[in-house]
Design a protein around this motif. Structure first.
Motif, PDB file in Angstrom:
ATOM      1  N   GLU A 107       0.758  -1.088   0.156  1.00  0.00           N
ATOM      2  CA  GLU A 107      -0.180   0.265   0.207  1.00  0.00           C
ATOM      3  C   GLU A 107       0.734   1.289   0.014  1.00  0.00           C
ATOM      4  O   GLU A 107       0.792   2.210  -0.621  1.00  0.00           O
ATOM      5  N   VAL A 108       1.969   1.230   0.961  1.00  0.00           N
ATOM      6  CA  VAL A 108       2.799   2.430   0.918  1.00  0.00           C
ATOM      7  C   VAL A 108       3.443   2.604  -0.486  1.00  0.00           C
ATOM      8  O   VAL A 108       3.763   3.774  -1.049  1.00  0.00           O
ATOM      9  N   LYS A 109       4.004   1.483  -0.857  1.00  0.00           N
ATOM     10  CA  LYS A 109       4.752   1.379  -2.165  1.00  0.00           C
ATOM     11  C   LYS A 109       3.675   1.993  -3.337  1.00  0.00           C
ATOM     12  O   LYS A 109       4.297   2.899  -4.019  1.00  0.00           O
ATOM     13  N   SER A 110       2.547   1.701  -3.375  1.00  0.00           N
ATOM     14  CA  SER A 110       1.924   2.129  -4.665  1.00  0.00           C
ATOM     15  C   SER A 110       1.434   3.517  -4.470  1.00  0.00           C
ATOM     16  O   SER A 110       1.435   4.297  -5.314  1.00  0.00           O
ATOM     17  N   LYS A 111       1.272   3.882  -3.143  1.00  0.00           N
ATOM     18  CA  LYS A 111       0.940   5.441  -2.879  1.00  0.00           C
ATOM     19  C   LYS A 111       2.187   6.205  -3.067  1.00  0.00           C
ATOM     20  O   LYS A 111       1.933   7.351  -3.910  1.00  0.00           O
ATOM     21  N   LEU A 112       3.245   5.837  -2.759  1.00  0.00           N
ATOM     22  CA  LEU A 112       4.515   6.544  -2.900  1.00  0.00           C
ATOM     23  C   LEU A 112       4.641   6.911  -4.429  1.00  0.00           C
ATOM     24  O   LEU A 112       5.018   7.875  -4.949  1.00  0.00           O
ATOM     25  N   GLY A 113       4.747   5.740  -5.490  1.00  0.00           N
ATOM     26  CA  GLY A 113       4.788   5.792  -6.718  1.00  0.00           C
ATOM     27  C   GLY A 113       3.834   6.856  -7.417  1.00  0.00           C
ATOM     28  O   GLY A 113       4.353   7.804  -8.356  1.00  0.00           O
ATOM     29  N   ALA A 114       2.693   7.029  -7.024  1.00  0.00           N
ATOM     30  CA  ALA A 114       1.769   7.909  -7.438  1.00  0.00           C
ATOM     31  C   ALA A 114       2.227   9.398  -6.908  1.00  0.00           C
ATOM     32  O   ALA A 114       2.323  10.361  -7.748  1.00  0.00           O
ATOM     33  N   LEU A 115       2.721   9.443  -5.925  1.00  0.00           N
ATOM     34  CA  LEU A 115       3.051  10.820  -5.219  1.00  0.00           C
ATOM     35  C   LEU A 115       4.306  11.349  -5.922  1.00  0.00           C
ATOM     36  O   LEU A 115       4.267  12.465  -6.354  1.00  0.00           O
TER      37      LEU A 115
END
Length: 686
Positions: free
Chosen positions: A272-280
């Motif tokens: 979840e953190v990885k996915s959100k970080l990529g978008a940010l």
């Protein structure tokens, strides 16, 4: 992006005319430094306000501009006259507001009328009218600004979330008998020149008043504020104001934003953190590509800059453009990451340039320390400057990967800190004598450093260059943050990132008139990094596992493996070897200072006496044998002690040899700073 300066002067009686209250000579004293930060234009603005009791307040602003956004209408100081009961507002600004177009649209919907086409500076003026002290909370950007509000008779200074842009202040209420003068500048050296020109002179570094500051510089090689009396730096995430009152200027400082708190363990998953970080990262990079001048990206060969370049190339391809990337070929193959950077560039399809530099190490070091005006002890300032200087021949703005290590567990010491926290009581009893400390990069030295940290103050010992007496630490802006071993990323974000890494990037880039932008320090990414549970950030057996996993998702397998699985080299130079073989004249420079009768002029109590020499040598020899800690008393820190270090450093490879690279570089930086400071103070102001 720019160099800024501001002076306010409160007079209980209007004895001086405006042009004499703040003479042009005071402002122009800052020009030699500020003009490097902003080589495109210089402008000055002045105003005077008469108070009800007859006192007057004079304000003068000087701005040196590096034109990046709205080249035609973005000149500063930017002044907007008041309408109706609104007073005049003037602002000088260093940095870039990346969400200025969104804010402009919002403010226009609220009735604000803009005079410029797309200046991010004007957003500050209308934003202040609309939101007042809450303005910084609306900004996505790197910034340090000084704003004059005529209606409130208040001068405001604010600094960005991470501390990307500097803002130094000299504030001595007793500077004149009945007056109060405050000076602001984006460079410590410019501030010092100005205060000396005022005539009161910069107060000498007093052993009693500034002992803690000098200890911090000698211990870590960085500090949040200068060593001079009456000076400070506006803290990151802070807003300060100087308002007129019956008794003079009233100073108030407050945080405009607090750092987020960590979420509980396992409250969010790694994916979840990885996915959100990529978008940010994609969003942050795209917003930081806006400029009316050429933009490029610095590729270090590491994970962070590769992810930034990936997002930038993806965004530019939508516009039919290609990203320009730059890396520097280091003269020493052991520190050269250009091949890795070239592999990343090829995989991304960027327009890549590998820059060759032939640095004059000694001369460059002198120029940078004098430009900064601080005894800065991080030798990576030099290669950062060299790559910025070379890139400036091609572009005016670059993106960097700064911030990834501090937010997402990128240092080996972050993992060591967890071990230290858990096993400190046992580690401290390990025999340090079994682990010689001759090479700071060796496994033996690292284990010894861990033992000394367990015996000492914990996490700060992992960052120290010298262990200085007295041991009491009272110079950190938030001691509880610095000493929280359970959350070392938070400590590094609050202290090490702004006071060392971002200061290095700002100094190196602005010395050549280059704007450096850090997408990984976008507010949403900072929020994510500092709120993610530590167990998620440190999942697995590697540093910054989330960023490594993201690189594997986004880059071809062979390139991702090269940068994600390869060793972390950092932006370092073999300064220890350069001291030995006199690369760039750095050995000659060090020996010239060691030969002086007084290596650190202007710093009291720097001379040795036989008692102190004997005590230090006894402690030092005990530390070498592993029976004592390697303390250094600040009063012993002069050429005799350093000569001993120098002899041991040159004997590396022998039984009595020790690598003192960091200590020698820091000592040389402090000697250069002291020498420069004495020259400034010895000149006669105009």
């Amino acid at each position: 992006m720019c160099g800024l300066g501001c002076i306010i002067r409160y007079q209980k009686q209007a004895l001086l005319a405006p042009d004499r209250a703040i003479p042009e000579a005071w402002l122009s004293a800052m020009d030699p430094v500020l003009s490097r930060r902003g080589p495109d234009a210089r402008n000055v603005w002045r105003t005077r306000v008469t108070l009800a009791d007859g006192a007057v307040l004079d304000v003068a602003m000087v701005h040196h501009r590096l034109s990046v956004i709205d080249l035609t209408d973005g000149a500063q100081p930017m002044v907007r006259e008041g309408v109706g009961d609104q007073g005049t507002i003037a602002v000088i600004f260093n940095g870039c507001i990346y969400n200025h177009r969104q804010l402009r649209t919002e403010l226009e919907s609220l009735g604000h009328v803009f005079a410029t086409d797309h200046s991010d500076t004007e957003v500050l003026i209308h934003g202040w009218r609309q939101w007042g002290r809450k303005l910084p909370n609306h900004l996505d950007g790197m910034f340090a600004f000084v704003l004059w509000d005529e209606k409130q008779k208040t001068l405001v200074a604010a600094r960005d979330l991470a501390g990307e842009k500097p803002l130094y202040v000299w504030d001595d209420p007793a500077s004149f008998d009945d007056d109060h003068v405050v000076v602001f500048s984006s460079a410590s050296s410019a501030l010092m020149h100005c205060v000396h020109a005022i005539g009161d002179g910069v107060a000498a570094v007093d052993a009693q008043d500034n002992d803690a500051r000098m200890h911090a510089w000698m211990e870590f090689g960085f500090l949040d504020h200068p060593a001079e009396q009456h000076t400070h730096q506006v803290p990151a995430r802070s807003i300060e104001s100087w308002s007129c009152s019956r008794s003079g200027l009233r100073h108030v400082s407050q945080r405009w934003r607090e750092l987020p708190t960590r979420k509980p363990k396992r409250s969010v998953s790694f994916d979840e953190v990885k996915s959100k970080l990529g978008a940010l990262i994609d969003t942050a990079v795209e917003s930081r590509l806006e400029a009316d001048v050429p933009v490029g990206c610095l590729l270090s060969g590491g994970i962070d800059s590769a992810l930034v370049a990936h997002a930038a190339q993806k965004a530019l391809r939508k516009q039919g453009r290609t990203l320009r990337t730059f890396t520097m070929r280091m003269p020493d193959a052991r520190y050269d990451e250009s091949a890795r950077a070239e592999a990343v560039a090829k995989a991304l399809g960027t327009d890549h340039t590998t820059l060759d530099v032939q640095p004059n190490v000694a001369q460059d070091m002198i120029q940078l320390i004098e430009f900064l005006g601080l005894p800065f002890g991080d030798s990576s300032l030099l290669p950062t400057y060299w790559v910025c200087k070379a890139a400036r021949e091609h572009v005016k703005v670059v993106l960097t990967g700064d911030g990834g290590d501090e937010l997402f567990a990128g240092y080996e010491r972050h993992r060591v800190s967890a071990m230290l926290q858990r096993w400190k009581k046992l580690i401290r009893f390990m025999p340090a004598s079994l682990f010689p400390d001759r090479d700071p990069k060796s496994r033996s030295s690292k284990i010894r450093r861990l033992i000394e940290a367990a015996r000492g103050d914990g996490y700060p010992d992992l960052l120290r260059i010298n262990c200085v007496r007295p041991k009491k630490q009272d110079w950190w802006p938030n001691e509880t943050i610095m000493y929280n071993m359970a959350d070392p990323m938070r400590a590094d974000f609050s202290v090490y990132l702004p006071d060392d890494l971002l200061r290095k990037t700002d100094t190196a880039s602005m010395f050549v008139g280059l704007e450096a932008r850090c997408p990984l320090l976008a507010p949403e990414i900072v929020e994510l990094g500092l709120s993610t549970p530590v167990d998620v950030l440190m999942q697995g057996n590697t540093t910054k596992p989330i960023l490594r996993a993201l690189a594997r998702d986004r880059l071809p397998a062979d390139v991702a493996s090269l940068i994600a699985d390869g060793p972390k080299m950092g932006f370092a130079i073999p300064i220890g070897q350069w001291f030995r073989d006199d690369t760039g004249g750095v050995r000659t420079l060090l020996e010239s200072y060691l030969a002086r009768r007084e290596m650190f002029p202007g710093v009291p109590n720097s001379k040795l006496n036989n008692t102190l020499i004997a005590r230090w040598l006894k402690e030092h020899d005990a530390a070498v044998k592993g029976t004592g800690r390697d303390f250094v008393d600040s009063r012993d820190w002069n050429s005799a002690l350093l000569t001993r270090w120098w002899q041991e450093h040159n004997a590396v490879g022998c039984s009595k040899g020790r690598d003192h690279s960091q200590r020698l570089y820091l000592a040389l930086a402090m000697a250069i700073w002291c020498d420069w400071r004495e020259r400034v103070l010895s000149t006669v102001p105009d």
